[in-house]
Each structure stands twice: as C-alpha cells, then as structure tokens.
Design a protein around this motif. Structure first.
Motif, PDB file in Angstrom:
ATOM      1  N   LYS A 133      59.335   7.702  20.657  1.00 51.63           N
ATOM      2  CA  LYS A 133      58.063   8.408  20.757  1.00 51.63           C
ATOM      3  C   LYS A 133      56.983   7.539  20.133  1.00 51.63           C
ATOM      4  N   GLY A 134      55.755   7.961  20.284  1.00 51.54           N
ATOM      5  CA  GLY A 134      54.654   7.226  19.682  1.00 51.54           C
ATOM      6  C   GLY A 134      54.225   7.839  18.365  1.00 51.54           C
ATOM      7  N   TYR A 135      53.656   7.006  17.499  1.00 47.07           N
ATOM      8  CA  TYR A 135      53.003   7.447  16.273  1.00 47.07           C
ATOM      9  C   TYR A 135      51.646   6.751  16.199  1.00 47.07           C
ATOM     10  N   PRO A 136      50.620   7.424  15.717  1.00 46.48           N
ATOM     11  CA  PRO A 136      49.320   6.767  15.599  1.00 46.48           C
ATOM     12  C   PRO A 136      49.294   5.759  14.457  1.00 46.48           C
ATOM     13  N   TYR A 137      48.450   4.746  14.616  1.00 47.61           N
ATOM     14  CA  TYR A 137      48.165   3.748  13.576  1.00 47.61           C
ATOM     15  C   TYR A 137      49.317   2.790  13.290  1.00 47.61           C
ATOM     16  N   VAL A 138      50.348   2.809  14.110  1.00 45.51           N
ATOM     17  CA  VAL A 138      51.440   1.827  13.986  1.00 45.51           C
ATOM     18  C   VAL A 138      51.822   1.333  15.388  1.00 45.51           C
ATOM     19  N   SER A 139      50.836   1.060  16.205  1.00 43.95           N
ATOM     20  CA  SER A 139      51.108   0.721  17.605  1.00 43.95           C
ATOM     21  C   SER A 139      51.977  -0.525  17.733  1.00 43.95           C
ATOM     22  N   ALA A 140      51.766  -1.528  16.881  1.00 44.30           N
ATOM     23  CA  ALA A 140      52.567  -2.753  16.964  1.00 44.30           C
ATOM     24  C   ALA A 140      54.022  -2.468  16.614  1.00 44.30           C
ATOM     25  N   TYR A 141      54.231  -1.667  15.597  1.00 38.12           N
ATOM     26  CA  TYR A 141      55.589  -1.285  15.186  1.00 38.12           C
ATOM     27  C   TYR A 141      56.271  -0.477  16.284  1.00 38.12           C
ATOM     28  N   VAL A 142      55.553   0.489  16.839  1.00 39.69           N
ATOM     29  CA  VAL A 142      56.116   1.322  17.906  1.00 39.69           C
ATOM     30  C   VAL A 142      56.485   0.467  19.113  1.00 39.69           C
ATOM     31  N   ALA A 143      55.609  -0.454  19.489  1.00 36.69           N
ATOM     32  CA  ALA A 143      55.889  -1.326  20.630  1.00 36.69           C
ATOM     33  C   ALA A 143      57.137  -2.166  20.384  1.00 36.69           C
ATOM     34  N   ALA A 144      57.276  -2.696  19.168  1.00 36.37           N
ATOM     35  CA  ALA A 144      58.438  -3.524  18.842  1.00 36.37           C
ATOM     36  C   ALA A 144      59.724  -2.715  18.868  1.00 36.37           C
ATOM     37  N   LYS A 145      59.674  -1.494  18.348  1.00 31.20           N
ATOM     38  CA  LYS A 145      60.876  -0.661  18.335  1.00 31.20           C
ATOM     39  C   LYS A 145      61.247  -0.193  19.743  1.00 31.20           C
ATOM     40  N   HIS A 146      60.250   0.086  20.594  1.00 31.91           N
ATOM     41  CA  HIS A 146      60.560   0.393  21.990  1.00 31.91           C
ATOM     42  C   HIS A 146      61.236  -0.800  22.665  1.00 31.91           C
TER      43      HIS A 146
END
Length: 264
Positions: A154-167
């Motif tokens: 899922k997404g979380y705000p303010y950590v877009s780079a982290y979310v993209a890497a984990k996806h």
C-alpha cells in the motif's frame, strides 16, 4: 493455556544443518530473526556495517558468525557472502532484512534520496539473491526471504521513495519465485507494519521535532495504522520468517505475508 514452551520445543532442531545469513542482523527485526533461526537449529551468520552490534548479537547467542559489508555495494556483498560460506558452509537461508527509511514530501524528494532508498531497500536484495541463487539451484534447495514492509502492499504519504523501493522488492520476489518454482527454491516476502524498532523510534522523534506533539501523541500516529492498536513485535516478524525457511513451507513461494495486525 500458555503453549509457548511447547511451541519453542517443537521448533528446536527444525532447521538443523542449514546455514542462514541475515543482513541487518545487529538489531531490531534482524536480531530477532537471527535468534529465531538459531533456536530452530540453523547455524546463523549476521551481516551488517556495525561490527560492534553484530558482536553483541553473537554474545547474545543469536548467531555464531558475523561478516561486515555495505549491502548497497555488490562487490562487498559477494565478498562477505563468500566469506560466510567458507566459514559455515553454503548459504541455505538468505534473509534480506537490511533496510532504511527517509521521509520527505514527494516534491522535496531528491534524486539522491530516491537512489539511497532504492539501493538500500531494493538493489541490496538483488545483490544478495544474485550471489546465492546459483548454488541453491545446484543443490536443489534454498530459501530467500525479503523483509519488505506493508509499504510493499500500500502507499504511505511522505515516504514515496521508500514505498517505491519496497514495491520493487515485492515485484522481484514474485518474479524470482516463478523462475525457481521447480528448482527446490522458494522466494517470499514478509511485510511488517510499524514495528517496535529503532526506525520507528526515530520516526517518533521526527514527528515530535516537526510538530511539537508529545511522544505519546506521535506514537499514536503510528499505532493507529494497526487495527490491533499497537506496534508489531520483532519476534512476531521473526517467527514468520522462521516458518518460511522450513520444510513445512515448501509450497509457499512468491508470497507477501503481512505481519501487521490486519492493516492490509
């Protein structure tokens, strides 16, 4: 009735004869995983950049060996894994736990931050998997487990780079699982929610510093994501990883197992 002692007894020796390597094994979830695998009978090597932390893991009898490496540098990973294999035999269980999170609004997320998050949370898994897979396939047995995050799902705000890497990490897991499905190797991801670790403690500190909220209020911002209303315990994540490493999970591959109290 408390069945924990019986559970621990049943787990003892389940991974005997297996060599496990845990990246980021000096603290938090990595330390808990190292301990769980050791208790299940595996010979455990922990990898990290802080030898003092790794030595504390060994002193706590959560691991037997330690090697140092920067997991974002492929040559360092290959060298460290080779050193570990020379000491304790081929790596049967590769646990890719090392990771980091940085926060910023998307418009303030620099290319450098994006690269750091990709290198630490995604490319490091690529390097480890690439190093161990050939020998696993040759032996007809192997377990690769990436400690991802609910940010893989899922997404979380303010950590877009982290979310993209984990996806990206979860996508890699699913692809590798299909490539190795008939080779005796399983590849899975464990996806914790907010867990009681140093990373979460630092997140609380940042929220307090930026917003002026109390530590209790800041912690509430994190625990509200979990329907159980609490942080996940590192041991709960470790138990899922340990199960995935055993024979009973031989048919489980390409999965993202959320340890998050029902958040996803």
């Amino acid at each position: 009735m408390d069945t924990a002692p019986r559970h621990r007894s049943a787990q003892k020796g389940r991974l005997a004869g297996r060599h496990a390597l845990v990246t980021g094994g000096g603290r938090g979830i990595g330390l808990a995983i190292a301990r769980a695998l050791s208790e299940a009978g595996a010979e455990v090597t922990v990898l990290g950049r802080d030898m003092a932390a790794l030595e504390r893991t060994i002193a706590a009898r959560a691991a037997r060996h330690a090697v140092t490496a920067d997991v974002t540098i492929e040559e360092a990973v290959v060298h460290a894994l080779g050193e570990a294999a020379e000491r304790a035999g081929p790596i049967d269980l590769m646990i890719c736990n090392a990771g980091a999170a940085e926060t910023a609004p998307f418009q303030a997320t620099s290319n450098e931050m994006l690269r750091r998050m990709l290198d630490m949370n995604f490319t490091s898994v690529v390097y480890a998997a690439r190093a161990v897979l050939p020998a696993m396939v040759e032996r007809g047995f192997g377990r690769i487990v990436a400690v991802a995050s609910t940010a893989s799902l899922k997404g979380y705000p303010y950590v877009s780079a982290y979310v993209a890497a984990k996806h990206a990490t979860l996508g890699l897991v699913r692809a590798l699982a299909l490539e190795t499905a008939r080779k005796g190797v399983t590849v899975n991801a464990v996806c914790p929610g907010f867990t009681d670790t140093d990373i979460v403690a630092h997140s609380v500190e940042r929220i307090v510093a930026k917003t002026g909220r109390t530590p209790e209020e800041a912690m509430g911002e994190l625990t509200k994501h979990n329907p159980q209303g609490r942080l996940v315990r590192p041991e709960e994540v470790a138990d899922a990883v340990s199960w995935l490493c055993g024979e009973a999970a031989a048919s489980v591959t390409g999965q993202a197992i959320a340890v998050a109290g029902g958040e996803v």
